[in-house]
Design an enzyme around this catalytic site. Structure first.
Site, PDB file in Angstrom:
ATOM      1  N   HIS A  63     -62.473 -50.636  21.484  1.00 10.59           N
ATOM      2  CA  HIS A  63     -64.417 -50.451  21.539  1.00 10.59           C
ATOM      3  C   HIS A  63     -64.459 -51.888  22.345  1.00 10.59           C
ATOM      4  O   HIS A  63     -64.353 -52.642  21.990  1.00 10.59           O
ATOM      5  CB  HIS A  63     -65.318 -49.943  20.353  1.00 10.59           C
ATOM      6  CG  HIS A  63     -64.562 -47.848  20.323  1.00 10.59           C
ATOM      7  ND1 HIS A  63     -65.893 -47.319  18.973  1.00 10.59           N
ATOM      8  CD2 HIS A  63     -64.349 -47.025  21.210  1.00 10.59           C
ATOM      9  CE1 HIS A  63     -65.417 -46.140  19.522  1.00 10.59           C
ATOM     10  NE2 HIS A  63     -64.362 -46.160  20.499  1.00 10.59           N
ATOM     11  N   ASP A  65     -67.037 -52.992  22.866  1.00 11.28           N
ATOM     12  CA  ASP A  65     -68.621 -54.181  22.172  1.00 11.28           C
ATOM     13  C   ASP A  65     -66.959 -54.776  20.593  1.00 11.28           C
ATOM     14  O   ASP A  65     -67.629 -56.161  20.336  1.00 11.28           O
ATOM     15  CB  ASP A  65     -68.633 -53.532  20.894  1.00 11.28           C
ATOM     16  CG  ASP A  65     -69.502 -52.918  19.936  1.00 11.28           C
ATOM     17  OD1 ASP A  65     -67.742 -51.986  20.752  1.00 11.28           O
ATOM     18  OD2 ASP A  65     -69.686 -52.305  19.261  1.00 11.28           O
ATOM     19  N   HIS A 138     -62.370 -44.438  11.554  1.00 13.56           N
ATOM     20  CA  HIS A 138     -64.199 -44.201  12.668  1.00 13.56           C
ATOM     21  C   HIS A 138     -63.197 -43.723  13.853  1.00 13.56           C
ATOM     22  O   HIS A 138     -62.172 -42.469  13.281  1.00 13.56           O
ATOM     23  CB  HIS A 138     -63.952 -45.621  13.236  1.00 13.56           C
ATOM     24  CG  HIS A 138     -64.576 -46.154  14.226  1.00 13.56           C
ATOM     25  ND1 HIS A 138     -66.229 -45.714  14.023  1.00 13.56           N
ATOM     26  CD2 HIS A 138     -65.182 -46.599  15.487  1.00 13.56           C
ATOM     27  CE1 HIS A 138     -66.948 -45.960  15.014  1.00 13.56           C
ATOM     28  NE2 HIS A 138     -66.029 -47.335  16.330  1.00 13.56           N
ATOM     29  N   ASP A 206     -67.115 -50.753  11.462  1.00 11.82           N
ATOM     30  CA  ASP A 206     -66.954 -49.403  11.983  1.00 11.82           C
ATOM     31  C   ASP A 206     -66.208 -48.326  11.472  1.00 11.82           C
ATOM     32  O   ASP A 206     -64.774 -48.083  11.819  1.00 11.82           O
ATOM     33  CB  ASP A 206     -66.050 -49.789  13.487  1.00 11.82           C
ATOM     34  CG  ASP A 206     -67.216 -50.585  14.697  1.00 11.82           C
ATOM     35  OD1 ASP A 206     -67.710 -51.541  13.901  1.00 11.82           O
ATOM     36  OD2 ASP A 206     -66.874 -49.818  15.353  1.00 11.82           O
ATOM     37  N   HIS A 265     -72.939 -55.905  12.029  1.00 11.30           N
ATOM     38  CA  HIS A 265     -72.673 -55.054  12.774  1.00 11.30           C
ATOM     39  C   HIS A 265     -73.898 -54.085  12.877  1.00 11.30           C
ATOM     40  O   HIS A 265     -73.614 -52.413  12.277  1.00 11.30           O
ATOM     41  CB  HIS A 265     -70.840 -54.132  12.249  1.00 11.30           C
ATOM     42  CG  HIS A 265     -70.869 -53.200  13.545  1.00 11.30           C
ATOM     43  ND1 HIS A 265     -70.856 -51.979  13.994  1.00 11.30           N
ATOM     44  CD2 HIS A 265     -70.234 -53.468  14.247  1.00 11.30           C
ATOM     45  CE1 HIS A 265     -70.855 -51.257  14.842  1.00 11.30           C
ATOM     46  NE2 HIS A 265     -70.184 -52.626  15.275  1.00 11.30           N
TER      47      HIS A 265
END
Length: 303
Positions: A63, A65, A138, A206, A265
């Site tokens: 992802h 980020d 995830h 995540d 996070h």
């Protein structure tokens, strides 16, 4: 010893005072970076690190980020004069994803060696420490990471004498596995006692709470775990998006019993995580809400 620094503690998008989640580890002059979202280069500089000593980069998942800062970081490493190979570790598909990002960073003065992990646990040795990745849950394939730094046993003079090891081999065998003198092979186990407790660091972000996280983080010196949502009423949102609440993360820590437990996070919808600290501390009283720039030096414990 192991130096740990949180480069950023944000998820999804950076805020004015919160960069994207990333962590830097340093041991014996070698650095390991976990995740590299947008702006990671600035965080590295602000925490007092440089780019050249980064010998490996571990990516949790693909992802933006967590990986969009890769091209710029690679270029900066080259500009600082790195020529030694760089190891990158991540889920299956890592080489394809990184090479796609490198369209804007095509020429580097060093080789990139890829290690793609997809099994339940996959480990690699790096001298006196090992890196283990494990699967998380995830929306896309995602890996958590455990780093173990081993520590040899103490030198035992009586054992060395009993095994007939000459004195000139004592010092070398405290630093290397074997020595050959006058055609005779001597090994470190002939002069050292049993291995002592090392250092364990675990990073999981995540993910929904899964059993393997507590197993990997058992008795860790530092367990850094995502806490996307502090508000208990956002449990449903956490389930939908493949993330955890503070309470869920802290329950995993309560099972693992690490010496230190830090959250990271955070959702951009939660500008002040500290307001929900009690949600974590109900289950793990010493839980720390990590902030950008937080750091610690973890030292070996004496017997």
């Amino acid at each position: 010893m192991l130096d740990v620094a949180l480069l950023g503690t944000g998820g999804t998008m950076p805020l004015k005072n919160r960069r994207l989640a990333s962590v830097m580890l340093r041991h014996n002059g070698s650095c390991t970076l976990i995740d590299c979202g947008e702006g990671t280069q600035l965080s590295v500089k602000e925490c007092g690190f440089t780019f050249k000593p980064i010998d490996r980069i571990c990516i949790t998942h693909f992802h933006a980020d967590h990986i969009s800062g890769i091209p710029g970081l690679l270029l900066s490493m080259g500009n600082e004069g790195r020529t030694e190979p760089l190891t990158m570790v991540g889920p299956a598909g890592l080489e394809r994803v990184v090479n796609s990002l490198r369209v804007i960073a095509p020429e580097l003065p060093f080789e990139i060696r890829f290690a793609e992990h997809s099994g339940r646990e996959e480990s690699m040795s790096c001298g006196d420490w090992s890196l283990t990745s494990f699967p998380l849950r995830h929306a896309v394939p995602c890996r958590g990471y455990r780093i173990d730094i081993s520590r040899a046993g103490k030198f035992d003079i009586e054992k060395a004498r009993k095994n007939g090891v000459p004195m000139k081999a004592w010092s070398p065998l405290q630093k290397q596995a074997e020595v050959i003198l006058d055609g005779v092979r001597y090994t470190s186990d002939m002069v050292l006692g049993p291995p002592r407790r090392g250092i364990r660091f675990v990073y999981a972000t995540d993910t929904r709470p899964v059993k393997i996280i507590a197993e990997e983080a058992a008795d860790a010196d530092l367990f850094v775990c995502e806490g996307m949502f502090g508000e208990p009423e956002k449990l449903g949102r956490a389930r939908e998006s493949g993330h955890m609440t503070f309470a869920e993360a802290a329950k995993l820590a309560a099972q693992a019993k690490p010496e230190r437990f830090w959250l990271t996070h955070y959702s951009p919808s939660m500008p002040v995580p500290m307001l929900f600290a009690d949600e974590a501390r109900r289950f793990f009283p010493s839980a720390r809400l990590g902030a950008d720039g937080d750091s610690v030096t973890i030292r070996f414990k004496e017997d």
